[in-house]
Design a protein around this motif. Structure first.
Motif, PDB file in Angstrom:
ATOM      1  N   LEU A  71      45.749 -27.861   5.649  1.00  0.00           N
ATOM      2  CA  LEU A  71      45.097 -26.624   6.089  1.00  0.00           C
ATOM      3  C   LEU A  71      45.779 -26.058   7.325  1.00  0.00           C
ATOM      4  O   LEU A  71      45.933 -24.838   7.455  1.00  0.00           O
ATOM      5  CB  LEU A  71      43.619 -26.890   6.385  1.00  0.00           C
ATOM      6  CG  LEU A  71      42.733 -27.250   5.186  1.00  0.00           C
ATOM      7  CD1 LEU A  71      41.316 -27.564   5.657  1.00  0.00           C
ATOM      8  CD2 LEU A  71      42.714 -26.123   4.160  1.00  0.00           C
ATOM      9  N   HIS A  72      46.193 -26.948   8.230  1.00  0.00           N
ATOM     10  CA  HIS A  72      46.869 -26.475   9.437  1.00  0.00           C
ATOM     11  C   HIS A  72      48.190 -25.791   9.090  1.00  0.00           C
ATOM     12  O   HIS A  72      48.565 -24.797   9.721  1.00  0.00           O
ATOM     13  CB  HIS A  72      47.124 -27.633  10.397  1.00  0.00           C
ATOM     14  CG  HIS A  72      47.612 -27.190  11.743  1.00  0.00           C
ATOM     15  ND1 HIS A  72      46.762 -26.835  12.773  1.00  0.00           N
ATOM     16  CD2 HIS A  72      48.876 -27.003  12.218  1.00  0.00           C
ATOM     17  CE1 HIS A  72      47.468 -26.461  13.816  1.00  0.00           C
ATOM     18  NE2 HIS A  72      48.764 -26.558  13.513  1.00  0.00           N
ATOM     19  N   THR A  99      42.166 -21.428   1.446  1.00  0.00           N
ATOM     20  CA  THR A  99      41.254 -22.343   2.118  1.00  0.00           C
ATOM     21  C   THR A  99      39.922 -22.413   1.388  1.00  0.00           C
ATOM     22  O   THR A  99      39.373 -23.504   1.156  1.00  0.00           O
ATOM     23  CB  THR A  99      41.032 -21.912   3.569  1.00  0.00           C
ATOM     24  OG1 THR A  99      42.300 -21.769   4.224  1.00  0.00           O
ATOM     25  CG2 THR A  99      40.176 -22.917   4.322  1.00  0.00           C
ATOM     26  N   HIS A 118      46.358 -21.878  13.056  1.00  0.00           N
ATOM     27  CA  HIS A 118      45.024 -22.409  13.341  1.00  0.00           C
ATOM     28  C   HIS A 118      44.988 -22.817  14.810  1.00  0.00           C
ATOM     29  O   HIS A 118      44.987 -24.006  15.150  1.00  0.00           O
ATOM     30  CB  HIS A 118      44.703 -23.589  12.432  1.00  0.00           C
ATOM     31  CG  HIS A 118      44.008 -23.191  11.170  1.00  0.00           C
ATOM     32  ND1 HIS A 118      42.769 -22.575  11.167  1.00  0.00           N
ATOM     33  CD2 HIS A 118      44.364 -23.305   9.879  1.00  0.00           C
ATOM     34  CE1 HIS A 118      42.398 -22.336   9.921  1.00  0.00           C
ATOM     35  NE2 HIS A 118      43.347 -22.752   9.116  1.00  0.00           N
ATOM     36  N   ASP A 175      40.593 -25.379  11.059  1.00  0.00           N
ATOM     37  CA  ASP A 175      41.050 -26.313  10.034  1.00  0.00           C
ATOM     38  C   ASP A 175      40.392 -27.678  10.204  1.00  0.00           C
ATOM     39  O   ASP A 175      40.024 -28.335   9.228  1.00  0.00           O
ATOM     40  CB  ASP A 175      42.575 -26.445  10.061  1.00  0.00           C
ATOM     41  CG  ASP A 175      43.145 -26.621  11.472  1.00  0.00           C
ATOM     42  OD1 ASP A 175      42.382 -26.504  12.463  1.00  0.00           O
ATOM     43  OD2 ASP A 175      44.355 -26.863  11.603  1.00  0.00           O
TER      44      ASP A 175
END
Length: 403
Positions: free
Chosen positions: A18-19, A31, A95, A100
């Motif tokens: 996610l980062h 996401t 992020h 995240d």
């Protein structure tokens, strides 16, 4: 926390993924899809597209309270400079505020709660909220019928990672996060050649005078016993050194806790902007536009006491503190105030404890420990992740009925 060791490696991989793939407000499609996919695998009823890009995961597990667990999912228009192997792969997006980590912790909690259904009774609402960074995501989900469609919760719980030692938790009852107002101001002058300033009404000078005068609002108009912050985050004017432009733009951010202080600051901003324009001989009145507004986040005192007792019983009461009110802002409070539901929203540390301790001892926290929204901000994976999942799970179980 029972079961966390078995999923920790998967969660750490999810966090890094996610980062590396951040998405801006209301564009969190990847996401949201990943959160929805995983929640379905855990056995939740999942609805996507709530409030545009929000996701709601519901697990009914018999009679009992309904507990809303919230994580924000959007990133910021910041170019990452951490140098991490999992740094952002999206140019100019990062992020930089830890959403995240919030998303990963909520998914970890949803997994643990699903696996422990024999221990509790009630309903869990996992809410993955878009667009927190622009203050519109919570409102978008509520306006899209969040409570009408999925039920009104008995409590709203959530957390935010911050630049203090990982492993620590902080919650403050009452007004806990400041309200925020973002303004866009356009000052109108008269353009001319740089060699003939007498033929112009220079908006650059006008803007510079306005910026300096705005600094007197907090220092000279707000009592020392009150809190307010006025920041000019951008001043944009002109294209070339020998051209005096005909307008200048300011972007302001204002933080307050009380309605009367907010009103006083906003009135002072308008008075100063219009006054400086008049003194400079502006060719027309300035434009003052509200861009974003965040309400004050008010933590319910009873909800904080109950939640932190549950969290402290698991991670240790010595790791739970009251950080006082912070000047950051959050729109999660709307989930509580819209339906008069008690809210507990807390902070959990994301800084390497050893690095934090060394910086504290040297008096270099501001220099050596990056804050949220910094291009260097990146929580250490552990113990941040372990603490975040443990705290959120313990908090949820502290409100659900035990079996």
């Amino acid at each position: 926390m029972r079961g966390l060791d078995a999923i920790h490696a998967d969660l750490a991989g999810l966090y890094r993924d996610l980062h590396a793939h951040p998405e801006l407000s209301f564009a969190e499609h990847r996401t949201a899809a990943e959160a929805a996919r995983r929640a379905r695998e855990y056995g939740y009823e999942v609805t996507t597209g709530v409030g545009r890009t929000g996701v709601v995961a519901v697990l009914h597990n018999g009679p009992g309270p309904t507990v809303l667990l919230r994580a924000d999912i959007d990133a910021l228009p910041v170019t990452e400079r951490t140098g991490l192997a999992h740094a952002s792969t999206v140019e100019g997006v990062m992020h930089a505020c830890g959403h995240d980590m919030h998303t990963t912790c909520l998914l970890g909690t949803l997994k643990l709660l699903a696996d422990a259904r024999a221990l509790w009774s009630g309903t869990v609402l996992g809410v993955f909220q878009p667009a927190e960074e622009i203050g519109r995501g919570a409102r978008a989900m509520l306006d899209d019928g969040l409570y009408e469609r999925f039920g009104t919760p008995d409590v709203v719980l959530g957390q935010h990672v911050g630049p203090f030692p990982a492993g620590m938790i902080g919650a403050h009852p009452g007004p806990a996060f400041a309200g925020a107002d973002s303004l866009r101001v356009v000052l109108y002058g008269k353009g001319a050649h740089g060699s003939r300033p007498e033929a112009s009404v220079d908006p650059v000078v006008m803007a510079a005078s306005t910026v300096l005068r705005l600094q007197t609002i907090v220092s000279r108009e707000i009592p020392g016993s009150e809190t307010a912050v006025v920041t000019v985050g951008a001043l944009n004017a002109g294209t070339k050194d020998n051209i005096i432009p005909d307008e200048a733009e300011l972007k302001l951010n204002i933080r307050t806790y009380k309605p009367d202080v907010r009103d006083k600051v906003l009135a002072a901003v308008e008075r100063i902007v219009r006054g400086e324009a008049a003194v400079a001989g502006a060719v027309r009145e300035p434009d003052i536009e509200t861009v974003d507004t965040f309400p004050v986040l008010v933590n319910d005192e009873g909800a904080v006491a109950r939640t932190m007792a549950a969290v402290g019983a698991v991670i240790g009461a010595d790791k739970v503190l009251d950080p006082g009110a912070v000047t950051g802002s959050e729109d999660v409070g709307l989930f509580g105030t819209d339906a008069q539901v008690p809210l507990c929203y807390w902070l959990f540390g994301g800084a390497d404890p050893a690095a934090y301790g060394a910086a504290f001892a040297a008096g270099t926290l501001d220099k050596d420990i990056p804050s949220n929204h910094s291009p260097f901000f990146a929580p250490v994976v552990d113990p941040t992740l372990t603490t975040g999942v443990t705290a959120l799970t313990a908090a949820a179980l502290g409100w659900l009925d035990a079996r």
